[in-house]
Design a protein around this motif. Structure first.
Motif, PDB file in Angstrom:
ATOM      1  N   HIS A 241       0.860  -1.196   0.000  1.00 57.63           N
ATOM      2  CA  HIS A 241       0.000   0.000   0.000  1.00 57.63           C
ATOM      3  C   HIS A 241       0.894   1.243   0.000  1.00 57.63           C
ATOM      4  N   PRO A 242       0.625   2.196  -0.895  1.00 55.96           N
ATOM      5  CA  PRO A 242       1.520   3.369  -0.998  1.00 55.96           C
ATOM      6  C   PRO A 242       1.623   4.181   0.293  1.00 55.96           C
ATOM      7  N   GLN A 243       0.646   4.057   1.192  1.00 55.09           N
ATOM      8  CA  GLN A 243       0.750   4.799   2.456  1.00 55.09           C
ATOM      9  C   GLN A 243       1.266   3.945   3.600  1.00 55.09           C
ATOM     10  N   SER A 244       1.596   2.685   3.312  1.00 57.62           N
ATOM     11  CA  SER A 244       2.174   1.868   4.396  1.00 57.62           C
ATOM     12  C   SER A 244       3.601   2.348   4.647  1.00 57.62           C
TER      13      SER A 244
ATOM     14  N   PHE B  47      -2.004  12.531   3.613  1.00 55.75           N
ATOM     15  CA  PHE B  47      -1.349  11.516   2.785  1.00 55.75           C
ATOM     16  C   PHE B  47      -2.352  10.570   2.118  1.00 55.75           C
ATOM     17  N   PHE B  48      -3.609  10.637   2.535  1.00 58.85           N
ATOM     18  CA  PHE B  48      -4.605   9.677   2.030  1.00 58.85           C
ATOM     19  C   PHE B  48      -5.595  10.394   1.122  1.00 58.85           C
ATOM     20  N   GLU B  49      -6.296   9.590   0.310  1.00 54.44           N
ATOM     21  CA  GLU B  49      -7.256  10.159  -0.634  1.00 54.44           C
ATOM     22  C   GLU B  49      -8.370  10.907   0.093  1.00 54.44           C
ATOM     23  N   LYS B  50      -8.932  10.250   1.134  1.00 51.99           N
ATOM     24  CA  LYS B  50      -9.953  10.926   1.933  1.00 51.99           C
ATOM     25  C   LYS B  50      -9.745  10.593   3.416  1.00 51.99           C
TER      26      LYS B  50
END
Ligand code: F6R
Length: 265
Positions: A76-79, A168-171
């Motif tokens: 996951h790109p935010q991990s 950092f996240f989409e929503k």
């Protein structure tokens, strides 16, 4: 605590990297404790530059990251796994098997956390622990009221942290609710700790950590109990420190301070 205040984020990152490299050069099999987030990016960039241009060697280094979001796979790109590979590990000559990041997808959190603590001990303990600080004073994800003796465990993130990290996240609803994090007690066992903070949004948390009472309401304040903490700040993050003139004076006059940490008059 040794407190150093710099005119820019670049300067503080360069100083923190130089101090880290000093240890790596003295002890090539050092164990580093690493943080994610925006704050250490400049430090990682500078260490990568030193690796490429000056041959700084990571081949015998072991790393342990502070934390990972629960539920996010490594891909996951935010991990934080993904973050560390993208921003640091793949640019240096560290062996992948020597890099440890808590597993956000484990089924047995307690067993994993005990294993992680043991891995740190078996590796000889952390030589330098790099830390950022949250706007609520958290170090790693030890949110306010975390035990100052806590060990690696699963922790519920505060609303403030989830709001801060929603960038950092989409929503906002995508920000995980839980994280696996080293405890305050785990962090305090590192031989040396570098706390890095930049920007005015961190000024209250930084002042609480350095000058406030030792309290679980600002877990960064537990660093006051450690005998070897170096704090790297820019002017904005240092903006609420009451004894700022004293720290500047020491930084300018302290004969034992490494050159890189001394402010140019
Ligand atoms: C990250 C971590 C956190 C961050 C803190 C500040 O691994 O442990 O404590 O250091 O939330 O985050 P940034 O640097 O994004 O402001």
């Amino acid at each position: 605590m040794q407190i150093y205040i710099f005119d820019s984020y670049e300067d503080l990152s360069t100083a923190a990297a130089a101090a880290t490299a000093d240890t790596l050069n003295l002890k090539p099999d050092s164990v580093l404790g690493l943080a994610t987030g925006s704050t250490p990016l400049g430090l990682y960039r500078e260490l990568i530059r030193m690796h490429r241009e000056e041959g700084l060697d990571f081949s015998r280094v072991t790393t342990f990251n502070l934390d990972e979001y629960v539920g996010l796979p490594k891909t996951h790109p935010q991990s934080y796994h993904f973050f560390m590979n993208r921003n640091f590990f793949r640019h240096i000559n560290i062996l992948p098997q020597n890099t440890y990041v808590p597993a956000g997808t484990t089924n047995n959190h307690k067993a994993f956390c005990d294993w992680y603590e043991n891995r740190i001990k078996e590796s000889g303990g952390i030589d330098i622990q790099i830390l950022g600080i949250g706007t609520d004073g958290h170090i790693a994800f030890n949110e306010p009221t975390s035990s100052l003796g806590s060990r690696t465990r699963i922790k519920t993130l505060s609303k403030q942290t989830r709001d801060d990290n929603s960038r950092f996240f989409e929503k906002p609803g995508d920000v995980p609710v839980y994280a696996i994090t080293m405890g305050v007690g785990t962090i305090l066992e590192a031989r040396r700790i570098f706390l890095i903070a930049t920007g005015a949004a961190k000024a209250v948390a930084v002042a609480g950590a350095i000058e406030g009472p030792v309290s679980s309401m600002n877990t960064g304040s537990a660093l006051q109990l450690h005998q070897d903490v170096v704090v790297f700040l820019d002017n904005e993050a240092a903006g609420k420190l009451k004894l700022i003139d004293y720290y500047h004076w020491i930084q300018e006059n302290e004969p034992d301070a490494p050159e890189v940490l001394r402010k140019q008059p």
